[in-house]
Write an enzyme that holds these catalytic residues in place. Structure first.
Site, PDB file in Angstrom:
ATOM      1  N   GLU A 148      21.796 -99.302 -43.153  1.00 24.51           N
ATOM      2  CA  GLU A 148      20.930 -99.439 -42.215  1.00 24.51           C
ATOM      3  C   GLU A 148      19.921-100.138 -42.163  1.00 24.51           C
ATOM      4  OE1 GLU A 148      19.832 -94.586 -41.840  1.00 24.51           O
ATOM      5  OE2 GLU A 148      17.976 -95.371 -41.469  1.00 24.51           O
TER       6      GLU A 148
ATOM      7  N   ASP B  10      19.735 -93.938 -44.456  1.00 22.49           N
ATOM      8  CA  ASP B  10      18.911 -93.333 -45.911  1.00 22.49           C
ATOM      9  C   ASP B  10      18.886 -91.815 -45.944  1.00 22.49           C
ATOM     10  OD1 ASP B  10      17.626 -95.402 -46.354  1.00 22.49           O
ATOM     11  OD2 ASP B  10      16.434 -94.922 -43.883  1.00 22.49           O
TER      12      ASP B  10
ATOM     13  N   ASP C 234      17.796 -88.679 -44.725  1.00 23.50           N
ATOM     14  CA  ASP C 234      16.726 -88.093 -43.758  1.00 23.50           C
ATOM     15  C   ASP C 234      17.516 -88.279 -42.698  1.00 23.50           C
ATOM     16  OD1 ASP C 234      16.816 -90.276 -42.518  1.00 23.50           O
ATOM     17  OD2 ASP C 234      14.748 -91.568 -42.894  1.00 23.50           O
TER      18      ASP C 234
ATOM     19  N   ASP D  54      17.208 -89.903 -39.512  1.00 24.85           N
ATOM     20  CA  ASP D  54      17.776 -90.477 -39.155  1.00 24.85           C
ATOM     21  C   ASP D  54      19.079 -90.688 -39.736  1.00 24.85           C
ATOM     22  OD1 ASP D  54      16.314 -91.205 -36.812  1.00 24.85           O
ATOM     23  OD2 ASP D  54      14.756 -91.978 -36.916  1.00 24.85           O
TER      24      ASP D  54
END
Ligand code: TSJ
Length: 653
Positions: A435, A508, A510, A512
């Site tokens: 990513e 990541d 998180d 997203d």
């Protein structure tokens, strides 16, 4: 000592159970969590057999505080009279004779399931102890089996402590079994309420009327499943998060000497087909003969209906099966004997008679349903949707040809983004889908370029659930992935062309990141399923923190580990929190996340396709409200939550 009395007499039988101890893998596949639960399902299967043949209606599964599990039914109770040739009670035969479950049951039940049919004796052989109570004929009986170590230190298991004994009276009937899995076989493991209740729900759907109660005495969790509609309710459940084109699922049931067949389906406005099939309560994830049989019957019945009602003109060609199945959610439930499983994960039904039987029963039942005026509107909806799908199919074919030409022209471009590996050995090669460009840059510098290739992803790749093939293909990120893997996709997917043995998603920690990961998995699930079922897809696990001070450095991968790391660091430590992959320099990224010697990968397997599909549609399908709810319920995008629960966790270097 009473414990030894039975030993010599049972020597033959003990040999069998000892073989199970010696090589548990041969009987239950693995001694991991899956095997640990397998020995519970062996017991549950016996109770299901009894109930699905009309005796009793309730099964209670209890996870006890001491680590044992109890399974209780209200069937007739295992026979307690003496077995004519083995000279012991039926209960003891079932528990001490390898495969007795199957033989024992076949004569009594039309179809006897059994997850892998190894029987209750395998559970007994792999338990510290096992206690059975039978209520039958106004009496209560009890027998206990245990394992013991002989003078030479050899462990014998499944040995009756004493013969079956009448211990009182009873005004009910049924069987109750409690067993403690042996930690010398399985290590330190506990029964998982979530996993057990998920399977219990599935069993309740597949066996109409059956009531299953699950209690966890340790965590105080409990649940109960009971579906009067059976697989019809299953289809409604799978439908949540999608828009149905008519209100109630269609359902039929038919039986012959060879199979019992239940089918339920409904049409949705989604573009994808979802068929969930089962044989003797076992999910056939890879499909097989029963699915093929149903599909041909479905296509024929609906084409005939369309012609008879002038929805297809004489000169128009028949619609294809895939046209009819677009957006269709189907559950197929087959019971039969002597099943043969094939395929990469042994979840594909191989019996040829299943195809012919299921096809002719389905054709007969579907024709009846289609002749019924009440169903005319439903059938019309399905035919119209199929006609639309056929149009799109032809358009997509054109789009694909265009894309192919375009792809060739753009390949030059793509190669620029992909940092490929130098070695030609595909068996060792890995593709990291990373990513973000900055993390992608670190990964390119930090990697072992001999076998690791890096593909940075810029934008979010599109949501594969919602789009049609032509739209999926129009997405640049997706095209990049397809061309990097070299396998083609959808119907043309060819696993043997795969360029990388491991495809590792690095995103990541998180929301997203979780979204990107889910989108990629959806794409693989939809268009490259064998990539997942053959075990090529992994999720990389970057650290969340670094705890460090002079001469001390520890990377921490979960919140749970943090306290430990802090403790062992002692006074004067510092904590660095990594919010994203981009915060790590190339060396750190290599050391913590990419180096096969240190990293942790989570292998993505679709243990439970139905549940995975549900998560995917809830997260990314059309139903906005459900999605909001799902996200708020799972808002804590904790590692445990995001992937451990949905995918099998394997430490794979
Ligand atoms: F096998 C087992 F021990 F794992 C087990 C069996 C565990 C549990 C929880 C239940 C059962 C079980 C077996 N429930 N019900 C039965 N039924 C029979 O074994 C049975 C009863 C009567 C007759 C008959 O012909 O009268 C035949 C059978 C096979």
């Amino acid at each position: 000592m009473a414990e030894k009395k039975y030993e010599s007499k049972d020597i033959v039988v003990l040999d069998g159970l000892d073989a199970v101890r010696l090589r548990p893998g041969m009987y239950i596949g693995t001694t991991s969590s899956r095997g640990f639960h397998h020995i519970l399902w062996e017991i549950v299967d016996n109770a299901i057999d009894e109930i699905s043949n009309g005796y009793g209606d309730t099964i209670k599964i209890t996870i006890n505080k001491d680590g044992s599990a109890t399974v209780e039914d209200n069937g007739r109770g295992i026979p307690v009279d003496m077995h004519p040739t083995l000279h012991k009670s039926g209960v003891e035969v079932v528990y001490t004779t390898l495969h007795a479950g199957g033989k024992f049951n076949n004569e009594n039940y039309k179809f006897s399931g059994g997850l892998h049919g190894v029987g209750a004796s395998v559970t007994n052989a792999l338990s510290r102890w096992c206690k059975v109570t039978v209520n039958k004929g106004g009496k209560k009986y009890f027998v206990e089996f245990h394992s013991y170590e002989d003078e030479k230190g050899k462990i014998h298991s499944g040995v009756p402590v004493a013969p079956l004994k009448e211990i009182g009276t009873s005004n009910t009937t049924g069987t109750c079994v409690t067993f403690l899995p042996d930690d010398r076989v399985f290590g330190k493991q506990t029964f998982n309420f979530e996993l057990i209740s998920r399977r219990a729900r599935e069993l309740a759907f597949l066996n109409k009327g059956l009531k299953i109660v699950v209690n966890d005495e340790e965590t105080n969790e409990n649940c109960e499943f009971h579906f009067e509609g059976g697989i019809k309710d299953f289809v409604s459940y799978l439908m949540e998060g999608k828009n149905a084109l008519f209100k109630n699922p269609i359902y039929f049931y038919a039986e012959s000497k060879i199979v019992d067949l239940g089918v339920s389906f409904i049409s949705t406005d989604s573009y994808t087909e979802n068929t969930f099939s089962y044989v003797n309560n076992i999910p056939t994830t890879e499909g097989g003969m029963h699915e093929v049989g149903f599909k041909s019957a479905f296509t024929k019945a609906f084409n005939d209906f369309a012609r008879a009602n002038n929805m297809l003109k004489d000169k128009e060609p028949n619609l294809l099966g895939e046209d009819f199945r677009e957006g269709l959610v189907t559950v197929i439930n087959v019971k039969m004997n002597n099943v043969q499983f094939e395929g990469q994960t042994k979840t594909k039904l191989g019996n040829p008679e299943a195809r012919t039987e299921v096809e002719s029963l389905s054709l007969q039942e579907l024709s009846k349903l289609l002749a019924d005026k009440k169903n005319f509107t439903y059938a019309e909806i399905i035919v119209n949707k199929a006609k639309q799908a056929a149009k799109v199919r032809l358009a997509a074919k054109k789009a694909k040809e265009l894309t192919r030409a375009k792809n060739n022209a753009e390949n030059f471009n793509l190669v620029g983004k992909l940092a490929s590996s130098t070695s030609r050995d595909r068996s060792k090669s890995e593709l990291f889908i990373v990513e973000g460009d900055s993390a992608g840059g670190s990964a390119k510098q930090g990697r072992d370029r001999r076998f690791q290739a890096i593909l940075p992803l810029r934008g979010k790749p599109l949501n594969a659930e919602k789009k049609r093939v032509d739209q999926v293909l129009a997405n640049e990120e997706i095209r990049t992935i397809i061309s990097a893997l070299d396998t083609g996709f959808g119907e043309d997917f060819d696993l043997s062309s795969l360029r990388y043995n491991k495809v590792i998603i690095l995103s990541d920690a998180d929301q997203d990141g979780a979204h990107i990961r889910a989108i990629l998995l959806t794409f693989f699930y939809r268009y490259m399923k064998p990539l997942i079922t053959d075990g090529h897809v992994f999720i990389g696990l970057p650290p969340l923190y670094k705890v460090y001070k002079k001469d001390y450095e520890k990377y921490v991968y979960s919140d749970a580990e943090l306290a430990d790391a802090v403790k062992s660091a002692g006074k004067g430590y510092m904590i660095q929190r990594y919010k994203g992959l981009g915060e790590m320099n190339p060396e750190q990224l290599w050391e913590t996340t990419m180096d096969p010697a240190n990293r942790t990968l989570i292998q993505v397997t679709i243990e439970d396709a139905a549940e995975a599909e549900k998560m995917i549609t809830t997260l990314m399908g059309d139903a906005i409200e459900e999605r909001k709810q799902y996200i708020s319920e799972h808002a804590n995008f904790d590692r445990e939550d995001t992937f451990m629960r949905d995918y099998k966790n394997v430490n794979a270097n």
